[in-house]
Design a protein around this motif. Structure first.
Motif, PDB file in Angstrom:
ATOM      1  N   ALA A  21       0.833  -1.202   0.000  1.00  0.00           N
ATOM      2  CA  ALA A  21       0.000   0.000   0.000  1.00  0.00           C
ATOM      3  C   ALA A  21       0.867   1.251   0.000  1.00  0.00           C
ATOM      4  CB  ALA A  21      -0.934  -0.003   1.208  1.00  0.00           C
ATOM      5  N   LYS A  22       1.915   1.252   0.809  1.00  0.00           N
ATOM      6  CA  LYS A  22       2.827   2.400   0.845  1.00  0.00           C
ATOM      7  C   LYS A  22       3.495   2.611  -0.508  1.00  0.00           C
ATOM      8  CE  LYS A  22       4.031   2.203   5.742  1.00  0.00           C
ATOM      9  NZ  LYS A  22       5.133   1.980   6.691  1.00  0.00           N
ATOM     10  N   GLN A  23       3.891   1.518  -1.153  1.00  0.00           N
ATOM     11  CA  GLN A  23       4.530   1.619  -2.468  1.00  0.00           C
ATOM     12  C   GLN A  23       3.554   2.179  -3.502  1.00  0.00           C
ATOM     13  OE1 GLN A  23       5.897  -2.353  -3.202  1.00  0.00           O
ATOM     14  NE2 GLN A  23       7.545  -2.224  -1.681  1.00  0.00           N
ATOM     15  N   HIS A  24       2.304   1.719  -3.445  1.00  0.00           N
ATOM     16  CA  HIS A  24       1.295   2.211  -4.388  1.00  0.00           C
ATOM     17  C   HIS A  24       1.051   3.704  -4.184  1.00  0.00           C
ATOM     18  CE1 HIS A  24      -2.184   2.192  -7.029  1.00  0.00           C
ATOM     19  NE2 HIS A  24      -2.873   2.799  -6.078  1.00  0.00           N
ATOM     20  N   PRO A  28       3.385   8.260  -8.574  1.00  0.00           N
ATOM     21  CA  PRO A  28       2.554   9.377  -9.047  1.00  0.00           C
ATOM     22  C   PRO A  28       1.134   8.942  -9.414  1.00  0.00           C
ATOM     23  CG  PRO A  28       4.701   9.425 -10.135  1.00  0.00           C
ATOM     24  CD  PRO A  28       4.631   8.144  -9.342  1.00  0.00           C
ATOM     25  N   GLU A  29       0.996   7.720  -9.979  1.00  0.00           N
ATOM     26  CA  GLU A  29      -0.345   7.247 -10.354  1.00  0.00           C
ATOM     27  C   GLU A  29      -1.181   6.890  -9.128  1.00  0.00           C
ATOM     28  OE1 GLU A  29       2.401   4.967 -11.413  1.00  0.00           O
ATOM     29  OE2 GLU A  29       2.887   6.544 -12.825  1.00  0.00           O
ATOM     30  N   GLY A  30      -0.526   6.496  -8.033  1.00  0.00           N
ATOM     31  CA  GLY A  30      -1.244   6.044  -6.846  1.00  0.00           C
ATOM     32  C   GLY A  30      -1.481   7.122  -5.814  1.00  0.00           C
ATOM     33  N   GLU A  31      -1.005   8.332  -6.079  1.00  0.00           N
ATOM     34  CA  GLU A  31      -1.151   9.410  -5.097  1.00  0.00           C
ATOM     35  C   GLU A  31      -2.628   9.709  -4.838  1.00  0.00           C
ATOM     36  OE1 GLU A  31       0.077  14.070  -4.539  1.00  0.00           O
ATOM     37  OE2 GLU A  31       1.177  12.849  -5.980  1.00  0.00           O
TER      38      GLU A  31
END
Length: 134
Positions: A21-24, A28-31
């Motif tokens: 979850a932290k990586q996602h 930029p796409e997961g912000e």
């Protein structure tokens, strides 16, 4: 999330604190995509130890806020699995309003009905007390 097995071993995981979850969220796409990050973390737990045959109970709780209604809600999903693999899901949700009377004329209107309701309840209470004493 919280998981308990048949040996009463309990494991608690915060979905958004999982590495996946932290990586996602760091990309930029997961912000700002917290829901997607939580789903990814839940899938990782499911593919790991949280889908074993020893799973007995699992809880998922989350809190939401509705800005328009000015209300907080907590929702809990609880699933109990017996020794035979039969699942018993239970959902519960509760809410609390931060500003139940609103503002302006809405507040006066609601307070008027609250006073009316209290008067009706008081009348019933005194009528019942009078009947009980006589």
């Amino acid at each position: 999330m919280k998981m308990t097995d048949f040996d009463d071993n309990t494991e608690i995981k915060w979905l958004l604190q999982q590495d996946v979850a932290k990586q996602h969220l760091a990309t930029p796409e997961g912000e700002g995509q917290h829901k997607e990050a939580a789903i990814l973390a839940a899938k990782e737990l499911k593919n790991g130890t949280w889908s074993s045959a020893n799973l007995h109970k699992i809880w998922l709780s989350f809190v939401t806020y509705d800005e328009l209604a000015e209300a907080f809600a907590i929702t809990t999903a609880y699933v109990r699995v017996d020794e035979y693999g039969s699942a018993e899901p239970v959902m519960n949700s509760g809410s609390i309003y931060m500003n139940p009377y609103g503002s302006g004329s809405t507040m006066a209107f609601i307070i008027l009905f609250d006073v009316f309701f209290i008067c009706l309840v008081g009348k019933m209470f005194f009528s019942e007390a009078k009947d009980a004493l006589l």
